[in-house]
Design an enzyme around this catalytic site. Structure first.
Site, short mmCIF file in Angstrom:
data_model
loop_
_atom_site.label_atom_id
_atom_site.label_comp_id
_atom_site.label_asym_id
_atom_site.label_seq_id
_atom_site.Cartn_x
_atom_site.Cartn_y
_atom_site.Cartn_z
N ILE A 107 16.47 1.40 -35.18
CA ILE A 107 17.09 0.34 -34.81
C ILE A 107 18.06 -0.23 -35.98
O ILE A 107 19.15 -0.66 -35.68
CB ILE A 107 16.14 -0.94 -34.21
CG1 ILE A 107 16.96 -1.92 -33.47
CG2 ILE A 107 15.44 -1.61 -35.28
CD1 ILE A 107 18.00 -1.61 -32.35
N LYS A 133 12.38 -8.33 -32.81
CA LYS A 133 11.30 -8.57 -31.73
C LYS A 133 10.26 -7.54 -31.62
O LYS A 133 10.60 -6.30 -32.01
CB LYS A 133 12.12 -8.68 -30.34
CG LYS A 133 12.90 -7.57 -29.88
CD LYS A 133 12.83 -6.35 -29.76
CE LYS A 133 11.53 -5.84 -29.00
NZ LYS A 133 11.40 -4.34 -29.00
#
Ligand SMILES: NC(=O)c1ccc[n+]([C@@H]2O[C@H](COP(=O)([O-])OP(=O)(O)OC[C@H]3O[C@@H](n4cnc5c(N)ncnc54)[C@H](OP(=O)(O)O)[C@@H]3O)[C@@H](O)[C@H]2O)c1
Length: 323
Positions: free
Chosen positions: A15, A97
């Site tokens: 990510i 998250k």
């Protein structure tokens, strides 16, 4: 001309690469520094993404005096430790998250940000997507009357690897924390409140984590949300909001949509960049204007979702090492 916003990235996994790519859509942002557990990884990431400098430890990037904010992109179980380290050294932080493993960690992170008077936000990028913002406007305007049911799923099939973060309890593995947080957040975007009742079920795998799970929420008004997630099963990735006077459908990847269908009428919205730029732009705006939290993703929402995740895991008796 505005000075470029100087980003740091802590952790150089998959990510992190996408976030770095997202920054290229923002002319007033630059990737200034990268921090990794290893010198070699930090250097390679920094060369590939054009960062000005790299650090061979997380401590070193935390001490970098010339950053405007640092993005934390490590596995779930490290978010709290990494964020506290950065805040302790006076950095503003955008943390991936799920914000933390549990509510208690999330509260410590937020308390530290307040103590240090630094910006802190959970990187729940879905909330910044223009189509999701449009959903909020449509609901507000009563486009489908009163919302009564939400259905949303996020499931994908990953190869089983007990060491990998998706399956490894030490790294906070499991479908709920990795992707279940999206349908749960989606329901929150629609109903703006906590459910009064939560019923859930988990299919646990070899490592003990939930390889798939489902959550049925009932709200005070009697409205319902039917939500699910999986890391060993591909699911349709759809979301539907059903109201008293119509439906809003998200026919694919509702967490990063480029369209919605309002009562059969497809509405497309142009998405600039890869989508991660929207959350980054929001952080930049807040930091530049001296805001310590973002009204699109405030601490109260992070805590509300985090406590939902805790409640669901408690129903299954799923705890992570150290809890
Ligand atoms: N917003 C989104 O769309 C999205 C998508 C995917 C993932 N995520 C979130 O982003 C976070 C990272 O996910 P990812 O898929 O990027 O993971 P990943 O590819 O496994 O990368 C995680 C990085 O964390 C660092 N790290 C530190 N300690 C580690 C350890 N014990 N084991 C493995 N890595 C460790 C490593 O960077 P160094 O070697 O450089 O230290 C590693 O490259 C998770 O919280 C995940 O939920 C968000």
């Amino acid at each position: 001309m505005t000075d470029k916003f100087r980003w740091g990235i802590l952790g150089t996994g998959s990510i992190a690469r996408q976030f770095a790519e997202g920054l290229t859509a923002l002319p007033d942002a630059e990737l200034t520094a990268v921090g990794s557990r290893s010198e070699e990884t930090a250097r390679r990431f920094s060369e590939k993404h054009g960062a000005q400098r790299h650090h061979s430890s997380y401590e070193a990037i935390a001490r970098d005096p010339d950053l405007d904010a640092v993005y934390v992109s490590t596995p779930h179980s490290l978010h709290c430790e990494n964020t506290l380290l950065l805040l302790e050294h006076g950095q503003n932080v955008l943390c991936e998250k799920p914000f933390a493993i549990n509510l208690s960690e999330a509260e410590r992170m937020i308390a530290k940000a307040r103590e240090k008077k630094r910006f802190l936000m959970e990187a729940m990028w879905m909330r910044f997507n223009p189509v999701i913002r449009k959903l909020g406007e449509l609901l507000e305007a009563g486009a489908i009357g009163e919302p009564r049911q939400v259905m949303a799923d996020f499931g994908f099939r990953a190869d089983f690897d007990p060491e990998q973060r998706l399956f490894n309890p030490d790294l906070g593995g499991g479908a709920l924390l990795d992707v279940g947080i999206y349908p749960i957040t989606f329901a929150r975007v629609v109903f703006h409140e906590a459910p009064v009742s939560v019923v859930s079920a988990a299919g646990r795998g070899e490592t003990g984590i939930d390889e798939q799970s489902a959550y049925l929420f009932r709200y005070e008004s009697g409205a319902l949300a039917l939500l699910s997630s999986a890391i060993r099963t591909e699911t349709p990735h759809e979301a539907v909001v059903c109201g008293t006077e119509g439906q809003i459908r998200f026919p694919r990847h509702f967490w990063n949509p480029d369209r919605l269908i309002l009562n059969g009428d497809e509405q497309r919205i142009e998405i600039v960049g890869n989508g991660y730029n929207y959350e980054a732009a929001a952080v930049m705006e807040c930091v530049r204007t001296g805001q310590l939290e973002c009204d699109v993703m405030p601490h109260s929402e992070t805590l509300a979702v985090q406590s939902q995740l805790d409640e669901i895991r408690a129903q299954w008796g799923l705890t992570y090492p150290g809890e």
